[in-house]
Design a protein around this motif. Structure first.
Motif, mmCIF file in Angstrom:
data_model
loop_
_atom_site.group_PDB
_atom_site.id
_atom_site.type_symbol
_atom_site.label_atom_id
_atom_site.label_comp_id
_atom_site.label_asym_id
_atom_site.label_seq_id
_atom_site.Cartn_x
_atom_site.Cartn_y
_atom_site.Cartn_z
ATOM 1 N N ARG A 18 -14.517 -33.171 60.684
ATOM 2 C CA ARG A 18 -14.458 -32.570 62.028
ATOM 3 C C ARG A 18 -13.948 -31.136 62.013
ATOM 4 N NH1 ARG A 18 -10.977 -37.236 63.631
ATOM 5 N NH2 ARG A 18 -9.564 -35.507 63.469
ATOM 6 N N SER A 19 -13.430 -30.683 60.878
ATOM 7 C CA SER A 19 -12.826 -29.355 60.809
ATOM 8 C C SER A 19 -13.888 -28.265 60.885
ATOM 9 C CB SER A 19 -12.026 -29.197 59.506
ATOM 10 O OG SER A 19 -11.390 -27.945 59.483
ATOM 11 N N ASP A 20 -13.603 -27.246 61.679
ATOM 12 C CA ASP A 20 -14.508 -26.106 61.818
ATOM 13 C C ASP A 20 -14.343 -25.112 60.686
ATOM 14 O OD1 ASP A 20 -15.619 -26.948 64.304
ATOM 15 O OD2 ASP A 20 -13.786 -26.262 65.291
ATOM 16 N N GLY A 21 -13.192 -25.167 60.001
ATOM 17 C CA GLY A 21 -12.954 -24.234 58.912
ATOM 18 C C GLY A 21 -11.546 -24.351 58.385
ATOM 19 N N ILE A 22 -11.290 -23.547 57.341
ATOM 20 C CA ILE A 22 -9.971 -23.580 56.712
ATOM 21 C C ILE A 22 -9.352 -22.186 56.679
ATOM 22 C CG2 ILE A 22 -10.499 -25.560 55.252
ATOM 23 C CD1 ILE A 22 -10.695 -23.525 52.892
ATOM 24 N N VAL A 23 -8.042 -22.176 56.763
ATOM 25 C CA VAL A 23 -7.248 -20.988 56.472
ATOM 26 C C VAL A 23 -6.643 -21.261 55.103
ATOM 27 C CG1 VAL A 23 -5.266 -19.582 57.106
ATOM 28 C CG2 VAL A 23 -6.789 -20.468 58.893
ATOM 29 N N LEU A 24 -6.992 -20.413 54.137
ATOM 30 C CA LEU A 24 -6.562 -20.591 52.762
ATOM 31 C C LEU A 24 -5.294 -19.789 52.500
ATOM 32 C CD1 LEU A 24 -7.397 -21.854 50.015
ATOM 33 C CD2 LEU A 24 -8.549 -19.685 49.530
ATOM 34 N N LEU A 25 -4.258 -20.494 52.045
ATOM 35 C CA LEU A 25 -2.955 -19.899 51.762
ATOM 36 C C LEU A 25 -2.542 -20.231 50.330
ATOM 37 C CD1 LEU A 25 -1.624 -21.313 55.065
ATOM 38 C CD2 LEU A 25 -1.511 -18.873 54.563
ATOM 39 N N LEU A 26 -1.596 -19.468 49.815
ATOM 40 C CA LEU A 26 -1.086 -19.709 48.466
ATOM 41 C C LEU A 26 0.312 -20.306 48.523
ATOM 42 C CD1 LEU A 26 -2.183 -16.386 46.733
ATOM 43 C CD2 LEU A 26 -3.396 -18.581 46.804
ATOM 44 N N GLY A 27 0.585 -21.256 47.652
ATOM 45 C CA GLY A 27 1.888 -21.908 47.609
ATOM 46 C C GLY A 27 2.963 -21.083 46.934
ATOM 47 N N ASP A 28 2.589 -19.910 46.427
ATOM 48 C CA ASP A 28 3.580 -19.038 45.787
ATOM 49 C C ASP A 28 3.640 -17.675 46.484
ATOM 50 O OD1 ASP A 28 1.165 -17.973 44.973
ATOM 51 O OD2 ASP A 28 1.580 -18.081 42.832
ATOM 52 N N GLN A 29 3.368 -17.692 47.796
ATOM 53 C CA GLN A 29 3.354 -16.454 48.575
ATOM 54 C C GLN A 29 4.072 -16.684 49.913
ATOM 55 O OE1 GLN A 29 -0.592 -15.008 49.639
ATOM 56 N NE2 GLN A 29 0.026 -12.933 49.111
ATOM 57 N N PRO A 30 5.415 -16.794 49.871
ATOM 58 C CA PRO A 30 6.155 -17.146 51.082
ATOM 59 C C PRO A 30 6.217 -16.059 52.149
ATOM 60 C CG PRO A 30 7.672 -16.623 49.324
ATOM 61 C CD PRO A 30 6.288 -16.627 48.712
ATOM 62 N N GLY A 31 5.764 -14.855 51.840
ATOM 63 C CA GLY A 31 5.862 -13.763 52.808
ATOM 64 C C GLY A 31 4.733 -13.670 53.809
ATOM 65 N N VAL A 32 3.745 -14.558 53.734
ATOM 66 C CA VAL A 32 2.649 -14.539 54.715
ATOM 67 C C VAL A 32 3.216 -14.930 56.070
ATOM 68 C CG1 VAL A 32 0.508 -15.679 55.416
ATOM 69 C CG2 VAL A 32 0.826 -14.971 53.041
ATOM 70 N N GLY A 33 2.862 -14.158 57.084
ATOM 71 C CA GLY A 33 3.391 -14.421 58.416
ATOM 72 C C GLY A 33 2.411 -15.137 59.328
ATOM 73 N N LEU A 34 2.954 -15.701 60.392
ATOM 74 C CA LEU A 34 2.110 -16.380 61.378
ATOM 75 C C LEU A 34 1.064 -15.453 61.978
ATOM 76 C CD1 LEU A 34 4.616 -18.626 63.364
ATOM 77 C CD2 LEU A 34 2.695 -19.371 61.944
#
Length: 184
Positions: A88-104
């Motif tokens: 049912r998902s329209d898409g994904i937001v891909l994030l890295l588990g070793d990059q804690p500085g990504v903001g909302l």
């Protein structure tokens, strides 16, 4: 429906191997847990973490769905993660588990473009998170090797979404980790 996909199954080869960088201390928790904090607060309908099986029990995933994988390069992690995404998902937001500085703000910026694919354009270059709409899932499932996602990004039209500030630090080497600790 939007899915967050956090890649955390790497073998830390560039970090020196043997050491699971996902478990490095950062802000009173592990590097992966710190990276998951923003993903957990982003309001995803589904949150998936690709992770090495031996690490899954050692990290608090905060209710995210663990997809154990032991492939080579991030391409195999992306492929495993995308295969676990709800139909049912329209898409994904891909994030890295070793990059804690990504903001909302970066997460919301890429997921709200309406484009088939999007990448953040920070002040000093392109960086995560990335947006992949469902039509791009076939290409994601076919990925293999390291830097595979970047190759896909450079092979087709992706919308660049402006995000203020520098590209968040991605911890690949001990020097990256030291820089992250200094910046914090």
């Amino acid at each position: 429906m939007i899915t967050g996909l956090v890649l955390a199954a790497g073998n830390s080869v560039r970090f020196g191997g043997g050491l699971a960088k996902q478990l490095l201390p950062y802000g009173g928790r592990t590097l992966l847990e710190a990276s998951l904090t923003v993903a957990l607060s982003a309001g995803f309908d589904e949150l998936i973490v690709t992770i090495r099986p031996e690490l899954a029990e050692r990290v608090d995933l905060g209710g995210a769905k663990a997809v154990p994988t032991m492939g080579t390069g991030c391409g195999s992690s992306v492929s495993a993660g995308v295969s676990a995404v709800s139909p049912r998902s329209d898409g994904i937001v891909l994030l890295l588990g070793d990059q804690p500085g990504v903001g909302l703000e970066a997460i919301h910026a890429v997921r709200s473009t309406g484009a088939p694919g999007a990448v953040c354009r920070y002040d000093d270059g392109l960086g995560h998170p990335f947006w992949f709409g469902r039509p791009l899932f076939g290409g994601l499932r076919a990925l293999h090797g390291d830097k595979a996602v970047w190759k896909l990004l450079h092979s087709g039209p992706f919308t660049e979404v402006p995000v203020a500030g520098p590209v968040p630090i991605d911890v690949d080497t001990p020097a990256d980790y030291e820089r992250l600790l200094r910046v914090r």
